[in-house]
Design an enzyme around this catalytic site. Structure first.
Site, PDB file in Angstrom:
ATOM      1  N   HIS A 227       0.823  -1.203   0.000  1.00 38.66           N
ATOM      2  CA  HIS A 227       0.000   0.000   0.000  1.00 38.66           C
ATOM      3  C   HIS A 227       0.859   1.255   0.000  1.00 38.66           C
ATOM      4  O   HIS A 227       0.555   2.235  -0.656  1.00 38.66           O
ATOM      5  CB  HIS A 227      -0.900  -0.006   1.236  1.00 38.66           C
ATOM      6  N   GLU A 302      -8.046   7.261  -5.172  1.00 35.35           N
ATOM      7  CA  GLU A 302      -7.598   6.149  -4.332  1.00 35.35           C
ATOM      8  C   GLU A 302      -8.649   5.043  -4.356  1.00 35.35           C
ATOM      9  O   GLU A 302      -9.780   5.262  -4.788  1.00 35.35           O
ATOM     10  CB  GLU A 302      -7.469   6.628  -2.878  1.00 35.35           C
ATOM     11  N   HIS A 304     -10.506   2.008  -1.735  1.00 35.10           N
ATOM     12  CA  HIS A 304     -10.680   1.555  -0.355  1.00 35.10           C
ATOM     13  C   HIS A 304     -11.517   0.283  -0.402  1.00 35.10           C
ATOM     14  O   HIS A 304     -12.641   0.249   0.093  1.00 35.10           O
ATOM     15  CB  HIS A 304     -11.363   2.647   0.474  1.00 35.10           C
ATOM     16  N   ASN A 305     -10.934  -0.758  -1.017  1.00 42.03           N
ATOM     17  CA  ASN A 305     -11.715  -1.942  -1.345  1.00 42.03           C
ATOM     18  C   ASN A 305     -11.939  -2.877  -0.165  1.00 42.03           C
ATOM     19  O   ASN A 305     -13.060  -3.260   0.123  1.00 42.03           O
ATOM     20  CB  ASN A 305     -11.030  -2.721  -2.471  1.00 42.03           C
ATOM     21  N   HIS A 306     -10.863  -3.262   0.488  1.00 40.34           N
ATOM     22  CA  HIS A 306     -11.015  -4.265   1.541  1.00 40.34           C
ATOM     23  C   HIS A 306     -11.845  -3.756   2.720  1.00 40.34           C
ATOM     24  O   HIS A 306     -12.740  -4.466   3.181  1.00 40.34           O
ATOM     25  CB  HIS A 306      -9.647  -4.787   1.984  1.00 40.34           C
ATOM     26  N   ARG A 325      -8.035  14.074   2.050  1.00 33.62           N
ATOM     27  CA  ARG A 325      -6.832  14.525   2.756  1.00 33.62           C
ATOM     28  C   ARG A 325      -5.586  14.507   1.862  1.00 33.62           C
ATOM     29  O   ARG A 325      -4.592  15.141   2.199  1.00 33.62           O
ATOM     30  CB  ARG A 325      -6.578  13.655   3.997  1.00 33.62           C
ATOM     31  N   ASP A 326      -5.637  13.784   0.759  1.00 33.87           N
ATOM     32  CA  ASP A 326      -4.463  13.762  -0.120  1.00 33.87           C
ATOM     33  C   ASP A 326      -4.161  15.143  -0.695  1.00 33.87           C
ATOM     34  O   ASP A 326      -3.057  15.645  -0.515  1.00 33.87           O
ATOM     35  CB  ASP A 326      -4.634  12.713  -1.220  1.00 33.87           C
ATOM     36  N   GLN A 459     -13.221   1.566  10.011  1.00 32.58           N
ATOM     37  CA  GLN A 459     -13.514   2.740  10.807  1.00 32.58           C
ATOM     38  C   GLN A 459     -14.697   3.504  10.254  1.00 32.58           C
ATOM     39  O   GLN A 459     -15.095   3.335   9.132  1.00 32.58           O
ATOM     40  CB  GLN A 459     -12.324   3.686  10.771  1.00 32.58           C
ATOM     41  N   GLU A 529      -4.452   4.092  12.394  1.00 30.56           N
ATOM     42  CA  GLU A 529      -4.870   4.824  11.203  1.00 30.56           C
ATOM     43  C   GLU A 529      -6.134   5.623  11.476  1.00 30.56           C
ATOM     44  O   GLU A 529      -6.964   5.821  10.600  1.00 30.56           O
ATOM     45  CB  GLU A 529      -5.038   3.856  10.025  1.00 30.56           C
ATOM     46  N   GLN A 531      -8.782   8.361  11.737  1.00 30.83           N
ATOM     47  CA  GLN A 531      -9.058   9.289  10.632  1.00 30.83           C
ATOM     48  C   GLN A 531      -8.849  10.755  11.012  1.00 30.83           C
ATOM     49  O   GLN A 531      -8.651  11.086  12.174  1.00 30.83           O
ATOM     50  CB  GLN A 531     -10.513   9.102  10.187  1.00 30.83           C
TER      51      GLN A 531
END
Lengths: 990, 276
Positions: A227, A302, A304-306, A325-326, A459, A529, A531
């Site tokens: 990742h 981006e 966020h699959n899993h 946030r990127d 989350q 992680e 948020q």
């Protein structure tokens, strides 16, 4: 005391939540559930009397006009309400409603120490025990984040934290001489590293004559994760392409991404010379290109699959929150102006009985994902303007959620620079035990056990916190209070600080990070992680002003360390040294991943024929079936739930036409209300072509993204593109081979089109494995899925064009060449056919077509323009007609087809040869547009189209029908616009 | 004349403040995007403005209920300052979340001016969940149904977008509706061609049957989209006039050839010219 304030809809008020549960249960085939009533409740702890709890409800929690409340003391002793089911969040899961309620109750002079929220349900109906269990676990709760209590609540206390006693941990990796012991550590420690990497770590610490601490090992695993480092695609790949077993091409890559996709950008920039409009590509959190004299524009997409597979709402919610946030963490921080979201699901009507264990129903996944994106985007006040949804049953256990954000940045703010001595400042949300191992988890295959192993990586976001952080950061940026910024994404502080301090060094004081609750170990703090956190480098002389600014808007900021000049990462907890690794080992110590990749070029095979096409064949039903196929069908149900107009920049909306319900090709957004310049956002994706040839899939995706962009008015000479690869397990050479072949196409096509890649991301291991009813292991890999996102620009927003037909009596012209390319088409899909040729791209001709269309739009010669994609010409003309409420009549014999003359080059074309109307109607050949031109502009339009393959194929009409004529003027499609629209709207009208 | 000073009051989670301030500036005002915390620290700051606007967004995340927490701060710490402001012949506008805030703060029901004791106030009207149960973004047609509002002078019908989940007016009992009608407080209603017919029969545009979705996009009682206070100087509305400042924001602009200014700007001009 602990009180429960239970809030119910009044007698005559609609119980939306109850109705939702009832509908969802029915969609899972549980018909015995007769009725559901719901309530929301607040659990309030503090020095409170029952009257105080009542006051809390009256003055704040309950809307007395439509709701009623009752107060219960907890723990509940009586069992009068035994039929009640309570759903509570697991301790530590983000609950912003509870947090804000606690603060607001304190302002009402109530002595509240803690608040939690709970949902309550009363189910009626003759449910079997199994059905009831299914409703509880699949419909009203998600055990990844919630738990269910049936009957009276026996809670006595809301306290979450635990005591933490500092104890340094180390891992005796130096003794692990056996490979399987190392790999056991990798798996059980959720490091998900490969053997060579584990060996390198072991040998590194042997050379230091010590074992690593737990936090050191975790830091390395985060930094080296797929990742964070993209080690597979940026690794050494030996690629062999064969045909009939013979090698036809062989390439040894040292860094595949660099040599294909990055390389395309490098050559385009060289070709542009002084006119290079790329500002920052492939190095920061988002790509940056020029916009106008004051501002540049950033973009990032981006996946966020899993997390979305396990908890769709939270996964998609934090997926969008994360990608926002990127840009916020790019350069010195950008201002988000719009979002784009693309999802891939299995069919929403998939049989509930055939679901593999551990898999959520695709309808629940879809609804959760859509709600998650909605709630983050809408609350942040960022319009979601573009998107797509693809359906294929291979996404069943592994749905795809792509989230993208576009943001504006002042021209002098596109670079940050950390100096030794700058303070490391964490801003925004607090750190909790959430999201631990998200970065490494994304490299693991999903299984039916994933939820229990990795539930911690899921989350719920808090968009308002992120919005508050954004407001403060933009102000701080403009006051020059900080020198560098990045977001806390995968890997948490570990990745953020590790990246920012790569060139300098950093020392971190972990106990200084503010925590959501007590009890976190120093390692958990470091890799959490959680948020809505950003990390900044703030010079010491600015820290007071910075902290004051944060405080003034209620944003938490904490100094958690300092950048140094030691080129080392030093981690401390209450003055204890817990970790010390050199930046060099961390960032350059990973052994290269070496992989084999193979691709066997299939013999081109003719498409199977559905049934012989005869002179009397009518294609109306086929057209309606394609319009009603899930990928083509209207997504209005989703689009309307997204605020696509906040910030006031909306110029071309996702839904257009006389009733505002036609499918727009792309969005046009005006990012600065004082300028007339616009952004154009679109995408292209076609997993079905990939089943035939990943090269043409990638080429077609780029072409489609560009077509969409150009169709609304974007200048084709300034379109930036992004790649997002979602693939299966690339340790299989043939899977990696398809990815390499797609990358080669990306390189070729991007260079030919002059469209640089400015950012990208890959997500590998998108597979789901489970044990079937026979006890056998089954693995489902997703179809190789490449999303291309295009970011174009339009000089003046008033030049923009929409796809809906505008008026009767205008000419309809088809621009581009139609070939017999039905491979992977939607026609084949609805007919159950395989084989055929996937649409190719003729780049020389395509560049001319794009340029001519743009010229005609700029000169105001085009009233409406629609790209041809799924379903080809037939679908395009149908969509334009029903969107505009204007009829159309076209004749297939006028369609430009490739020349059959011998010796004609690939770009030659001719007209009037309709051997097979199926191909002309439904072929998905690239680089085609259907445009509406007023009679008065026809000559000028023809002049612009000189040397471009195009033909006038019909006209718009005053009747409300679509007529398509085949050979000898015989109608082969004939239908009312209302019926066509109904076919298109019905399937996903949820 | 110096330009009227506009306070665009933003709370945590407000997100339409920039374009709303821009609307007032285009209309000739001077707009500050003031953070609510500044006002809570120093409530008298409010008095330097002529116009207060609570813009759209999700104040405090709409946690607990849309606009609830913000509204309680107006009822609480800002009570005195708000009363002084309202008594001074000034204007208050609440858009979308701002409407939810000022309605739930009681500003539309005369509370701010007349009731010294906040506890004497009883909530009889609210904005609650759309009938669809979902957040919805779409353009709607509105009709000005009372001459009372300063903000709507010279405006008969207008098209603007809504974007909300909790925009349906509901009341505790029917008498509330009668009072609002009698005082001319029902300022804006969702509208369509059928409504024009029905209104010509009933003689009162606020006394027609409920229009169907999507024309009445949330099932709001009496098709109410916006309410004034009794003086006409306070207006709350669910739709977003600040999203129609330019023709290119209209969903049909590529069809109609509409160019230049959008019709929503008039509402902001009316507010500014009140002080002209």
């Amino acid at each position: 005391m602990l009180w429960e304030v239970e809030i119910l809809p009044t007698q005559d008020a609609r119980d939306h939540e109850g109705l939702r549960i009832l509908a969802d249960a029915k969609s899972l085939g549980i018909d015995s559930l007769a009725d559901v009533r719901s309530a929301r409740s607040f659990l309030i702890q503090g020095e409170l009397t029952e009257a105080d709890a009542g006051k809390a409800a009256e003055v704040l929690l309950c809307d007395g006009v439509v709701e009623q409340f009752r107060v219960n003391g907890l723990p509940e002793t009586s069992s009068t309400d035994g039929g009640c089911v309570n759903v509570l969040l697991h301790p530590g899961v983000t609950d912003s409603v509870a947090d804000n309620a606690a603060k607001a109750l304190a302002q009402q002079d109530l002595d509240v120490t803690a608040v939690a929220t709970c949902r309550k349900y009363w189910l009626t109906g003759e449910l079997s025990a199994a059905e009831r269990a299914r409703v509880l676990s699949k419909v009203i709760s998600n055990d990844a984040i919630e738990y269910v209590v049936s009957g009276p609540l026996q809670l006595t206390d809301l306290h979450v934290g635990t005591d933490y006693k500092f104890e340094i941990g180390s891992v005796a990796i130096r003794d692990m001489d056996e490979d399987d012991v190392l790999m056991k550590l990798s798996a059980e420690g959720q490091l998900y590293l490969q053997l060579a990497e584990m060996q390198t770590i072991r040998d590194y610490f042997k050379s230091l004559n010590r074992d690593p601490t737990d936090i050191e090992l975790e830091t390395i695993a985060q930094t080296w994760s797929e990742h964070c480092s993209h080690k597979t695609l940026a690794g050494r790949i030996h690629y062999v392409e064969t045909k009939g077993g013979e090698t036809v091409r062989e390439i040894q890559f040292d860094n595949m991404l660099k040599e294909t996709i990055f390389n395309a950008t490098v050559s385009i920039r060289e070709n542009l010379g002084d006119d290079d409009w790329c500002v920052s590509v492939f190095k920061d959190n988002a790509g940056i290109v020029t916009f106008d004299e004051n501002q540049d524009v950033c973009i990032k997409v981006e996946t966020h699959n899993h997390p979305s597979a396990i908890e769709p709402y939270g996964g998609a919610n934090t997926g969008l929150g994360g990608v926002i946030r990127d840009p916020m963490g790019t350069g010195l921080g950008a201002r988000p102006v719009c979002n784009t979201d693309v999802f891939c699901f299995a069919r929403p009507d998939f049989s509930a009985d055939e679901l593999p264990p551990g898999v959520l129903h695709p309808r629940a996944v879809m609804e959760g994902v859509v709600s998650g994106v909605r709630d983050y985007g809408n609350r942040m006040g960022i319009p979601t303007v573009n998107g797509a949804v693809y359906f294929d049953d291979r996404y069943l256990g592994n749905p795809l959620v792509y989230c993208g954000n576009i943001a504006m940045i002042p021209r002098d703010k596109s670079e940050g620079c950390v100096s030794p001595g700058d303070l490391i400042v964490a801003v925004g949300g607090r750190t909790g035990r959430d999201g631990i191992h998200g970065a490494t988890f994304s490299s693991a295959e999903l299984t039916e056990e994933s939820e229990s192993i990795s539930g911690g990586s899921v989350q719920i976001g808090n968009p308002v916190t992120e919005k508050m952080v954004l407001d403060v950061l933009l102000e701080a940026r403009d006051r020059d209070l900080y020198t560098a910024i990045t977001d806390c994404g995968a890997g948490g502080f570990s990745s953020a600080v590790g990246e920012m301090g790569e060139e300098t060094g950093a020392e971190v004081w972990l106990e200084k990070a503010p925590l959501k609750y007590s009890g976190l170990s120093y390692t958990e703090i470091w890799i959490s992680e959680a948020q809505e956190r950003m990390v900044l480098a703030v010079p010491e002389e600015n820290i007071a002003e910075f902290e004051q600014l944060c405080l003034s808007e209620g944003v938490e900021s904490s100094v958690i360390g300092k950048f140094t000049d030691t080129k080392e990462l030093v981690l401390k907890y209450e003055d204890n040294l817990v970790g010390q690794v050199t930046m060099e080992f961390l960032h350059d110590g990973r052994p290269p991943v070496i992989r084999e990749a193979t691709f066997e070029i299939a013999d081109s095979c003719a498409t199977g024929s559905a049934s012989a096409v005869s002179e009397s064949t009518d294609f109306t039903e086929d057209l309606k079936k394609i319009l009603g196929s899930l990928n083509v069908a209207s997504k209005e149900w989703i689009i309307r739930q997204y605020d696509h107009e906040v910030q006031g920049g909306s110029v071309v909306k996702p839904l257009v036409g006389v009733k505002n319900d036609g499918p727009s090709d792309a969005a046009v957004v005006r990012p600065d209300l004082t300028s007339n310049r616009g952004l154009v956002i679109s995408c292209g994706m076609n997993p079905h072509y990939g089943d035939i040839d990943p090269y043409w899939m990638a080429a077609s995706a780029i072409d489609e993204a560009l077509r969409n962009c150009v169709a609304v008015g974007a200048d084709p000479s300034k379109i930036a593109i992004l790649d997002n690869f979602c693939w299966g397990n690339t340790e299989r050479p043939e899977t990696l081979g398809t990815l390499v072949r797609a990358s080669l196409a990306c390189q070729d096509i991007a260079v030919a089109y002059g469209t640089p890649f400015v950012s990208g991301k890959d997500s590998l291991n998108n597979e789901f494995s489970y044990e079937d009813s026979n006890g056998e292991r089954q693995t489902v890999a997703i179809p190789s899925t490449l999303l291309i996102t295009a970011l174009g620009q339009i000089d003046h927003i008033e030049q923009a064009v929409t796809m809906d037909l505008k008026a009767p009596g205008n000419k309809l012209c088809l621009v581009g060449v139609t070939r017999d390319e039905l491979g992977g088409s939607h026609y084949n899909l609805i007919k159950g056919l395989t084989g055929g040729t996937a649409p190719n791209v003729c780049t020389d001709q395509a560049v001319k077509v794009f340029s001519a269309i743009h010229q005609a739009i700029k000169q105001g010669l085009i009233r409406s323009c629609h790209d041809l994609s799924e379903g080809g010409l037939a679908v395009a003309v149908a969509e334009m007609a029903f969107a505009g409420g204007v009829g159309a009549k076209i004749n297939l014999t006028d369609v430009a087809a490739p020349s059959t003359e011998s010796g004609a080059d690939a770009s030659a074309f001719s007209r009037g040869q309709v051997a097979d109307p199926t191909a002309v109607l439904f072929s998905e050949s690239n680089t085609r547009f259907l445009v509406e031109v007023e009679e008065a502009n026809a000559a000028e339009f023809a002049a612009v189209m000189e040397n471009i393959p195009y033909s006038c194929v019909g006209e718009t009409t005053a009747d409300d029908t679509l007529q398509i004529l085949g050979n000898n003027e015989r109608p082969i499609v004939s239908e009312s616009l209302a019926a066509l629209k109904e076919s298109w709207q019905a399937p996903l009208n949820l | 004349m110096t330009a009227p000073q506009v306070c665009v009051l933003r709370a945590p989670g407000t997100n339409c403040d920039v374009e709303t301030a821009h609307a007032f500036e285009l209309a000739g005002g001077t707009a500050d995007r003031l953070h609510l915390f500044r006002l809570l620290e120093n409530p008298s700051l409010l008095q330097q403005y002529q116009i207060l606007c609570v813009p759209g967004g999700f104040s405090y995340g709409d946690d607990i209920g849309a606009g609830v927490i913000f509204s309680r701060q107006i009822r609480g710490q800002l009570n005195e300052s708000m009363r002084e402001f309202l008594c001074a012949d000034k204007l208050v506008l609440g858009i979308c979340n701002g409407f939810q805030v000022i309605l739930k703060a009681g500003l539309l029901m005369g509370r701010g001016i007349n009731n010294a004791d906040e506890n004497a106030f009883e909530d009889k009207i609210t904005l609650t969940w759309n009938n669809s149960g979902r957040y919805t973004d779409r353009w709607v047609r509105l009709k000005t149904t009372s001459p009372n509002s300063v903000f709507l002078r010279g405006m008969d019908e207008i098209e603007v977008p809504i974007a909300h989940a909790e925009g349906r007016i509901a009341v505790a009992d029917d008498s509330v509706l009668d009072e609002l009608r009698a005082a001319g407080q029902i300022s804006l209603c969702y509208w369509n061609n059928r409504a024009t017919e029905l209104a010509s029969k009933s003689g009162d545009p606020t006394r027609i049957e409920l229009l169907e979705e999507p024309d009445n996009p949330n099932g709001s009682l009496a098709n109410i989209a916006g309410l004034s206070d009794t003086t006409g100087r306070v207006l709350g509305l669910m739709p977003h006039p600040e999203r129609f400042l330019f023709a290119t924001q209209h969903p049909q602009w590529t069809r109609t050839g509409m160019r230049g200014e959008g019709h929503g700007l008039q509402l902001f001009r009316n507010a500014i010219s009140y002080f002209g």
